[in-house]
Design a protein around this motif. Sequence first.
Motif, mmCIF file in Angstrom:
data_model
loop_
_atom_site.group_PDB
_atom_site.id
_atom_site.type_symbol
_atom_site.label_atom_id
_atom_site.label_comp_id
_atom_site.label_asym_id
_atom_site.label_seq_id
_atom_site.Cartn_x
_atom_site.Cartn_y
_atom_site.Cartn_z
ATOM 1 N N SER A 64 1.546 -1.245 -3.294
ATOM 2 C CA SER A 64 1.324 -2.674 -3.165
ATOM 3 C C SER A 64 -0.217 -2.795 -3.231
ATOM 4 O O SER A 64 -0.911 -2.067 -3.432
ATOM 5 N N ASN A 65 -0.697 -4.126 -3.172
ATOM 6 C CA ASN A 65 -2.069 -4.402 -2.971
ATOM 7 C C ASN A 65 -2.441 -4.012 -1.586
ATOM 8 O O ASN A 65 -1.717 -3.751 -0.794
ATOM 9 N N THR A 66 -3.730 -3.957 -1.575
ATOM 10 C CA THR A 66 -4.417 -3.400 -0.212
ATOM 11 C C THR A 66 -4.558 -4.650 0.478
ATOM 12 O O THR A 66 -5.316 -5.677 0.136
ATOM 13 N N THR B 126 12.342 -7.966 -8.134
ATOM 14 C CA THR B 126 12.049 -9.093 -9.168
ATOM 15 C C THR B 126 12.826 -8.981 -10.578
ATOM 16 O O THR B 126 13.034 -9.362 -11.462
ATOM 17 N N SER B 127 13.809 -7.687 -10.304
ATOM 18 C CA SER B 127 14.608 -7.228 -11.471
ATOM 19 C C SER B 127 16.133 -7.999 -11.364
ATOM 20 O O SER B 127 16.385 -8.760 -10.281
ATOM 21 N N GLN B 128 16.912 -7.879 -12.385
ATOM 22 C CA GLN B 128 18.330 -8.554 -12.356
ATOM 23 C C GLN B 128 19.311 -7.425 -11.948
ATOM 24 O O GLN B 128 20.512 -7.786 -11.982
ATOM 25 N N GLU B 129 18.892 -6.343 -11.204
ATOM 26 C CA GLU B 129 19.904 -5.528 -10.875
ATOM 27 C C GLU B 129 19.653 -5.057 -9.468
ATOM 28 O O GLU B 129 18.440 -5.115 -8.842
ATOM 29 N N ASN B 130 20.676 -4.622 -8.534
ATOM 30 C CA ASN B 130 20.256 -4.223 -7.367
ATOM 31 C C ASN B 130 19.090 -3.050 -7.164
ATOM 32 O O ASN B 130 19.572 -2.042 -7.983
ATOM 33 N N LEU B 131 18.562 -2.915 -6.244
ATOM 34 C CA LEU B 131 17.615 -1.768 -5.859
ATOM 35 C C LEU B 131 18.589 -1.034 -4.953
ATOM 36 O O LEU B 131 18.770 -1.469 -3.948
ATOM 37 N N LYS B 132 18.481 0.225 -5.162
ATOM 38 C CA LYS B 132 19.431 1.197 -4.215
ATOM 39 C C LYS B 132 18.605 2.214 -3.598
ATOM 40 O O LYS B 132 17.809 2.479 -3.991
ATOM 41 N N ASN B 133 18.906 2.371 -2.241
ATOM 42 C CA ASN B 133 18.316 3.497 -1.231
ATOM 43 C C ASN B 133 16.914 3.252 -1.371
ATOM 44 O O ASN B 133 16.209 3.945 -1.936
ATOM 45 N N VAL B 134 16.348 2.097 -0.795
ATOM 46 C CA VAL B 134 14.895 1.683 -1.116
ATOM 47 C C VAL B 134 14.107 2.165 0.259
ATOM 48 O O VAL B 134 14.616 2.023 1.142
ATOM 49 N N LYS B 135 13.050 2.932 -0.178
ATOM 50 C CA LYS B 135 12.158 3.561 1.089
ATOM 51 C C LYS B 135 10.851 3.030 0.677
ATOM 52 O O LYS B 135 10.457 3.032 -0.424
ATOM 53 N N SER B 136 10.183 2.880 1.630
ATOM 54 C CA SER B 136 8.776 2.412 1.638
ATOM 55 C C SER B 136 7.994 3.609 2.468
ATOM 56 O O SER B 136 8.601 3.873 3.687
ATOM 57 N N ILE B 137 6.696 3.658 2.196
ATOM 58 C CA ILE B 137 5.851 4.420 2.858
ATOM 59 C C ILE B 137 4.544 3.948 3.178
ATOM 60 O O ILE B 137 3.889 3.345 2.270
ATOM 61 N N GLU B 138 4.184 3.884 4.366
ATOM 62 C CA GLU B 138 2.765 2.944 4.712
ATOM 63 C C GLU B 138 1.944 3.913 5.617
ATOM 64 O O GLU B 138 2.295 4.271 6.596
ATOM 65 N N ILE B 139 1.034 4.403 5.017
ATOM 66 C CA ILE B 139 -0.043 5.441 5.767
ATOM 67 C C ILE B 139 -0.768 4.467 6.516
ATOM 68 O O ILE B 139 -1.445 3.591 5.901
ATOM 69 N N LEU B 140 -0.830 4.692 7.825
ATOM 70 C CA LEU B 140 -1.523 3.979 8.605
ATOM 71 C C LEU B 140 -3.136 3.963 8.866
ATOM 72 O O LEU B 140 -3.574 5.269 8.239
ATOM 73 N N PRO B 141 -3.995 2.848 8.904
ATOM 74 C CA PRO B 141 -5.144 3.058 8.605
ATOM 75 C C PRO B 141 -5.745 4.202 9.694
ATOM 76 O O PRO B 141 -5.585 4.227 10.930
ATOM 77 N N THR B 142 -6.779 4.888 9.144
ATOM 78 C CA THR B 142 -7.616 5.918 9.889
ATOM 79 C C THR B 142 -9.085 5.630 9.618
ATOM 80 O O THR B 142 -9.335 4.916 8.301
ATOM 81 N N THR C 172 -1.675 -0.380 2.789
ATOM 82 C CA THR C 172 -1.074 -0.309 1.614
ATOM 83 C C THR C 172 0.289 0.477 1.806
ATOM 84 O O THR C 172 0.530 1.133 2.715
ATOM 85 N N MET C 173 1.135 0.065 0.583
ATOM 86 C CA MET C 173 2.420 0.633 0.958
ATOM 87 C C MET C 173 3.033 1.040 -0.567
ATOM 88 O O MET C 173 2.574 0.381 -1.447
ATOM 89 N N ASN C 174 3.559 2.249 -0.531
ATOM 90 C CA ASN C 174 4.224 2.556 -1.650
ATOM 91 C C ASN C 174 5.910 2.603 -1.721
ATOM 92 O O ASN C 174 6.455 2.793 -0.520
ATOM 93 N N VAL C 175 6.329 1.944 -2.553
ATOM 94 C CA VAL C 175 7.905 1.749 -2.592
ATOM 95 C C VAL C 175 8.569 2.453 -3.636
ATOM 96 O O VAL C 175 8.154 2.639 -4.735
#
Length: 184
Positions: free
Chosen positions: A154-156, A16-32, A140-143
Amino acid sequence: MDTNESFSVTSTIGNTSQENLKNVKSIEILPTNGDANGSKFSGTYTIKVVSLAEGQKLYYTTKSISVIGLTEDKYGKLTIKEVDLANDDRWTEAKVGDTIPSSSTALATQIDTILPYENVNYTMEITPTNNKQGDIYAFTMNVTSDNLAQAVKSNTVISKVVERTIEGFGFIDVNRNNIYDTGD
């Protein structure tokens, strides 16, 4: 969803920014079962990769969360920013159509650039086995990005198996008077 019914989860990363996001990574811990996100379920599940954004790569791991290279940012959010997913033997790349092992503990994605005001999505199909009414799967995910000061959480997203019961008394109303009479 009904018991043992497959469901889809689409994870979206938006710039949602006015600049490119570079090297974007996300982590999603799977439900346990009993995790911090509120998952509570019986049985197991498998994950099939349904779609990835152009240029996006998805990785999974079957290793314990404590050894997959996650760090906490200064606000306590998990980040995968420092992990070289393509060259780290704890992570395996998955492509569209692949089924991820049911022993997987986390998913990670990486994309070189997300343009301003652009969203990238990936979709997975979750297929539970032997789940029960009321079971809950929480995601849920962290970016992170090279030009983000902190991880964004993220939201859950919660998927729940519906609970149904049929109670009461049923009868065939032979004389159609909407009252249970002798002979109905």
